[in-house]
Write an enzyme that holds these catalytic residues in place. Structure first.
Site, PDB file in Angstrom:
ATOM      1  N   GLU A 185       0.834  -1.198   0.000  1.00  4.82           N
ATOM      2  CA  GLU A 185       0.000   0.000   0.000  1.00  4.82           C
ATOM      3  C   GLU A 185       0.870   1.249   0.000  1.00  4.82           C
ATOM      4  O   GLU A 185       2.073   1.199   0.264  1.00  4.82           O
ATOM      5  CB  GLU A 185      -0.930   0.005   1.210  1.00  4.82           C
ATOM      6  N   LYS A 201      -5.201  -2.337  14.170  1.00  2.55           N
ATOM      7  CA  LYS A 201      -4.635  -1.266  14.986  1.00  2.55           C
ATOM      8  C   LYS A 201      -5.166  -1.375  16.415  1.00  2.55           C
ATOM      9  O   LYS A 201      -6.357  -1.542  16.644  1.00  2.55           O
ATOM     10  CB  LYS A 201      -4.958   0.088  14.367  1.00  2.55           C
TER      11      LYS A 201
END
Length: 316
Positions: A37, A171
């Site tokens: 990414e 996360k």
């Protein structure tokens, strides 16, 4: 008349998805390819370190014998594999958008440029024919979901995209148990790489158990083949690869600073799309950069593992 599945604006327009020559050749010959990414380059790291890390990650893939395909949108065109000029542009150009999957048609129409998130990278990689994608951590269900129903678009994309994502969990600012439950509900397979608990992004473990454990890249590739052989819903495989214990963020420091960050977000009324960058930025400052180093350690490990899986996947 049936619609073409080619990513073009209309029959005479230039393709909206363009693999680099290197990536196109690798895909045509069955060589291993790993998608990367671009948001970590444009939005996740300061200059000039962002460009150094981008080159480093591509180097990790090449050292393993695979081809890196960093993905970004430039002037409305999804580029799958960036040359040096394009990589520098992502690292240095101001005003780049942060693009999820839903933003891609708008970026194409307006000829906008931006870095791709997990959802956009997964979608574009799969459309290009790439099966393995390495990232840091996924988005997921946010804390307090029962009140504001804030959930990352990553989960929806992974529930309908056949791609293998190597990550260090989700996360740690998120609601990890709820995210795992959501992934189960949506039929997304999660396998721990040499671990029985779900990684904690900055931390080696979140403490949450996972049902499946694998020991080798070959086993990940075998699961991918099983997905294809059985058919069914086009869902992702998440290979959860924990950051090494010696490279994780100190757990006590993590918990203290995250608690402070959550309290600060509430007192300042930070919500919606602003909450993730607010909390991650607070963690970087509150840990004196240690959270960023743990993040990078995880990304490096995920990239190396993804390359090994890509090699196993490319073998007949």
């Amino acid at each position: 008349m049936t619609r073409s599945t080619s990513l073009t604006m209309h029959s005479t327009a230039a393709p909206l998805l363009q693999p680099s020559d290197e990536v196109a050749e690798a895909l045509a010959t069955g060589a291993p390819v790993v998608a990367l990414e671009s948001t970590i380059i444009s939005h996740g790291l300061p200059q000039p370190r962002n460009l150094e890390v981008a080159r480093e990650l591509e180097g990790i893939v090449r050292a393993a014998g695979a081809v890196p395909a960093t993905i970004a949108v430039l002037d409305g065109v999804a580029r799958v594999g960036l040359n040096e000029v394009e990589l520098e542009r992502i690292a240095t150009e101001s005003g780049l958008r942060k693009l999820g999957q839903r933003d891609l048609p708008v970026a194409a129409a307006l000829k906008a440029s931006g870095a791709t998130t997990v959802s956009a990278t997964s979608f574009l990689a799969a459309r290009a024919g790439i099966r393995i994608f390495a990232t840091g951590g996924l988005g997921g269900v946010h804390r307090g979901w029962t009140e504001d129903q804030d959930e990352s678009a990553d989960l929806d994309t992974l529930a309908r995209t056949r791609i293998t994502v190597v990550c260090a969990g989700v996360k740690s600012i998120l609601d990890v148990p709820s995210t795992l439950q959501r992934l189960e509900t949506r039929g997304v397979t999660v396998a721990g790489y040499r671990t029985d608990t779900f990684p904690g992004f900055y931390l080696h473990s979140s403490g949450e158990p996972i049902d499946w454990r694998i020991e080798t890249p070959q086993q990940a590739a075998d699961i991918m083949r099983g997905q294809d052989a059985l058919g069914g819903q086009e869902t992702a495989l998440i290979v959860a690869n924990p950051v090494p214990v010696e490279q994780q963020l100190d757990p006590a420091l993590h918990d203290r600073v995250l608690s402070e960050a959550l309290a600060a977000a509430e007192s300042e009324g930070v919500t919606g799309q602003a909450i993730t960058p607010f909390l991650l930025g607070y963690l970087v400052r509150g840990t004196d950069g240690a959270s960023l180093e743990a993040n990078l350690a995880a990304v490096r490990g995920n990239t190396a593992l993804a390359a090994q899986i890509a090699l196993s996947w490319s073998r007949p």
